[in-house]
Design a protein around this motif. Structure first.
Motif, mmCIF file in Angstrom:
data_model
loop_
_atom_site.group_PDB
_atom_site.id
_atom_site.type_symbol
_atom_site.label_atom_id
_atom_site.label_comp_id
_atom_site.label_asym_id
_atom_site.label_seq_id
_atom_site.Cartn_x
_atom_site.Cartn_y
_atom_site.Cartn_z
ATOM 1 N N VAL A 1 9.847 25.375 -7.041
ATOM 2 C CA VAL A 1 9.610 24.908 -5.484
ATOM 3 C C VAL A 1 9.526 23.578 -5.645
ATOM 4 O O VAL A 1 9.049 23.003 -6.422
ATOM 5 C CB VAL A 1 8.699 25.685 -5.030
ATOM 6 C CG1 VAL A 1 9.064 27.364 -4.884
ATOM 7 C CG2 VAL A 1 7.351 25.607 -5.497
ATOM 8 N N ARG A 2 9.988 23.071 -4.477
ATOM 9 C CA ARG A 2 9.479 21.416 -4.274
ATOM 10 C C ARG A 2 9.116 21.335 -2.887
ATOM 11 O O ARG A 2 9.186 21.886 -1.951
ATOM 12 C CB ARG A 2 11.204 20.650 -4.299
ATOM 13 C CG ARG A 2 11.795 20.893 -5.771
ATOM 14 C CD ARG A 2 13.110 20.384 -5.682
ATOM 15 N NE ARG A 2 14.224 20.808 -4.913
ATOM 16 C CZ ARG A 2 15.380 20.542 -4.415
ATOM 17 N NH1 ARG A 2 15.822 19.524 -5.089
ATOM 18 N NH2 ARG A 2 15.889 21.266 -3.768
ATOM 19 N N VAL A 3 8.780 20.020 -2.751
ATOM 20 C CA VAL A 3 8.139 19.535 -1.309
ATOM 21 C C VAL A 3 9.621 19.521 -0.508
ATOM 22 O O VAL A 3 10.481 19.251 -0.659
ATOM 23 C CB VAL A 3 7.859 18.171 -1.537
ATOM 24 C CG1 VAL A 3 7.197 17.508 -0.102
ATOM 25 C CG2 VAL A 3 6.487 17.904 -2.353
ATOM 26 N N GLY A 4 8.903 20.282 0.720
ATOM 27 C CA GLY A 4 9.950 20.442 1.843
ATOM 28 C C GLY A 4 10.658 21.886 1.707
ATOM 29 O O GLY A 4 11.251 22.267 2.973
ATOM 30 N N ASP A 5 10.266 22.644 0.678
ATOM 31 C CA ASP A 5 11.121 24.178 0.504
ATOM 32 C C ASP A 5 10.217 24.836 1.727
ATOM 33 O O ASP A 5 8.974 24.833 1.894
ATOM 34 C CB ASP A 5 10.782 24.629 -0.774
ATOM 35 C CG ASP A 5 11.685 24.049 -1.558
ATOM 36 O OD1 ASP A 5 12.556 23.474 -1.287
ATOM 37 O OD2 ASP A 5 11.555 24.418 -3.051
ATOM 38 N N ARG A 6 11.039 25.983 2.391
ATOM 39 C CA ARG A 6 10.319 26.622 3.140
ATOM 40 C C ARG A 6 9.922 27.970 2.341
ATOM 41 O O ARG A 6 11.027 28.751 1.606
ATOM 42 C CB ARG A 6 11.477 27.226 4.144
ATOM 43 C CG ARG A 6 11.911 26.019 5.131
ATOM 44 C CD ARG A 6 13.204 26.402 5.993
ATOM 45 N NE ARG A 6 12.891 27.352 6.946
ATOM 46 C CZ ARG A 6 13.296 28.597 6.733
ATOM 47 N NH1 ARG A 6 13.900 28.947 5.771
ATOM 48 N NH2 ARG A 6 12.780 29.477 7.760
ATOM 49 N N VAL B 1 6.214 23.840 1.901
ATOM 50 C CA VAL B 1 5.660 22.871 0.868
ATOM 51 C C VAL B 1 5.326 21.711 1.030
ATOM 52 O O VAL B 1 6.321 20.955 1.254
ATOM 53 C CB VAL B 1 6.128 23.304 -0.690
ATOM 54 C CG1 VAL B 1 5.677 22.536 -1.693
ATOM 55 C CG2 VAL B 1 6.323 24.786 -1.000
ATOM 56 N N GLU B 2 4.190 21.086 0.981
ATOM 57 C CA GLU B 2 3.808 19.806 1.266
ATOM 58 C C GLU B 2 3.267 18.906 0.074
ATOM 59 O O GLU B 2 3.220 17.643 0.130
ATOM 60 C CB GLU B 2 2.947 19.596 2.385
ATOM 61 C CG GLU B 2 1.465 20.075 2.348
ATOM 62 C CD GLU B 2 0.740 19.638 3.586
ATOM 63 O OE1 GLU B 2 1.209 19.481 4.520
ATOM 64 O OE2 GLU B 2 -0.400 19.875 3.320
ATOM 65 N N ALA B 3 3.091 19.565 -1.100
ATOM 66 C CA ALA B 3 2.577 18.729 -2.280
ATOM 67 C C ALA B 3 2.754 19.843 -3.286
ATOM 68 O O ALA B 3 2.354 21.133 -3.134
ATOM 69 C CB ALA B 3 1.241 18.289 -1.931
ATOM 70 N N VAL B 4 3.123 19.449 -4.457
ATOM 71 C CA VAL B 4 3.095 20.478 -5.621
ATOM 72 C C VAL B 4 2.403 19.682 -6.969
ATOM 73 O O VAL B 4 2.151 18.515 -7.111
ATOM 74 C CB VAL B 4 4.555 20.498 -6.441
ATOM 75 C CG1 VAL B 4 5.361 21.015 -5.068
ATOM 76 C CG2 VAL B 4 5.297 19.040 -6.709
ATOM 77 N N GLN C 1 -0.029 24.848 -8.933
ATOM 78 C CA GLN C 1 -0.390 24.963 -7.632
ATOM 79 C C GLN C 1 0.388 24.294 -6.836
ATOM 80 O O GLN C 1 1.104 23.262 -7.324
ATOM 81 C CB GLN C 1 -1.907 24.823 -7.372
ATOM 82 C CG GLN C 1 -2.855 25.651 -8.093
ATOM 83 C CD GLN C 1 -4.066 25.274 -7.413
ATOM 84 O OE1 GLN C 1 -4.591 24.176 -7.265
ATOM 85 N NE2 GLN C 1 -5.021 26.332 -6.979
ATOM 86 N N VAL C 2 0.561 24.708 -5.574
ATOM 87 C CA VAL C 2 1.370 23.783 -4.373
ATOM 88 C C VAL C 2 0.288 24.093 -3.099
ATOM 89 O O VAL C 2 -0.516 24.884 -3.049
ATOM 90 C CB VAL C 2 2.403 24.481 -3.979
ATOM 91 C CG1 VAL C 2 3.740 24.365 -5.301
ATOM 92 C CG2 VAL C 2 2.523 25.814 -3.288
#
Length: 323
Positions: free
Chosen positions: A78-83, A68-71, A30-31
């Motif tokens: 996907v990574r933190v900060g991705d739109r 995305v603020e947490a993974v 999840q993210v």
């Protein structure tokens, strides 16, 4: 704490409550997405009224865009900060939410959050309708109901890009002009004209290979009368209520017609299907062949007002809820 719209009982727009919720940390796969914009769709009304039942209580909404603020553990792609943006599952009417990472697509730099929230569900629905449910070819003539709505405006443009002639139904002259500006060749004011007769006139009595009907009860039977033998009736919405049941023999009587009731999620269930659908949509928008029309904006906490406007047919194009 995070604010969200919550539904504790089904009913009218008044059941949309602005409340605090606990989102928590993402689990495996999840993210956590911090929303910037959320899309309004007629399926949100069906969930709110209980036509499409959801376990109570729940947060409505099936379309959103944000960062995305947490993974969680095991997340790749996907990574933190991705739109990112998505269409489904339920739960987008919130400042932030948890969602499975494989349901997200990364946004091209040139597509802003509001545009993404206005296009994901509606745009991929159009791709499903025109390229998968019934493949529209150059030279085809098609009928699009609610041609000035969010799906309708995208469908008119996409169909024109495919080389089709588009007939569309609208309720007012202003909506007719909007539809015409977005690729609808022949807007029909259903409040003043019989759209079956107009289809017959425009096609020289030949009628159509396909009708795309999101209205439901008010248009369903007349839509069947717009099809030539072995034509395809695509019923994908119930804005006026669910169509009345029909005997299968009626399809034979009207020309061995085909009837389908597609749902987008069955066409993007696999990751590769989702990526292909989103990529085709982004490419058409970035090329300028499909221009998004955001007709109105509401703040997320004003979701009840947005639902009232949608149900009163006061909206045009897409509606975005800003967070």
């Amino acid at each position: 704490m995070t604010q969200a719209i919550r539904i504790h009982k089904t009913g009218g727009p008044e059941v949309l409550n602005w409340e605090e919720i606990e989102v928590g940390d993402p689990g495996p796969g999840q993210v956590r997405v911090r929303h910037e914009a959320v899309g309004l769709n007629y399926i949100d009304v069906y969930h709110r009224t209980g036509l499409y039942p959801q376990p109570l209580p729940f947060t409505p909404g099936v379309e959103g865009a944000g960062t995305v603020e947490a993974v969680g553990e095991g997340v790749a792609g996907v990574r933190v900060g991705d739109r990112v943006a998505y269409a489904g599952p339920v739960g987008s009417y919130s400042e932030a939410r948890l969602i499975d990472a494989d349901r997200l697509v990364r946004l091209p730099d040139a597509i802003d959050f509001e545009s993404a929230a206005a296009m994901m569900l509606q745009g991929m629905t159009v791709r499903m309708l025109l390229r998968a449910v019934h493949r529209v070819e150059p030279g085809d003539t098609i009928l699009v109901h609610a041609a000035a709505g969010g799906v309708g405006l995208i469908m008119c443009q996409w169909a024109k890009a495919l080389g089709a002639t588009v007939i569309g139904t609208v309720s007012t002259e202003a909506k007719a002009e909007l539809a015409r500006a977005h690729g609808c060749d022949h807007p029909i004011l259903y409040t003043e004209q019989d759209f079956v007769a107009e289809v017959g006139r425009l096609t020289g009595g030949e009628k159509l290979p396909v009708v795309y009907d999101s209205v439901g009860k008010d248009t369903f039977l007349k839509s069947l009368d717009c099809l030539h033998p072995r034509g395809v009736m695509v019923s994908y919405g119930n804005a006026s209520g669910p169509p009345d049941p029909i005997p299968p023999g009626l399809l034979a009587q009207k020309g061995s017609l085909f009837l389908t009731r597609p749902t987008l999620y069955h066409y993007i269930a696999k990751r590769e299907e989702l990526e292909q659908s989103a990529t085709e949509l982004f490419d058409l928008v970035l090329s300028g062949k499909v221009k998004l029309e955001i007709g109105q904006r509401f703040s997320l906490r004003e979701a009840a007002d947005a639902h009232r406007a949608l149900e009163a047919r006061e909206t045009t194009g897409s509606t975005v809820l800003t967070v």
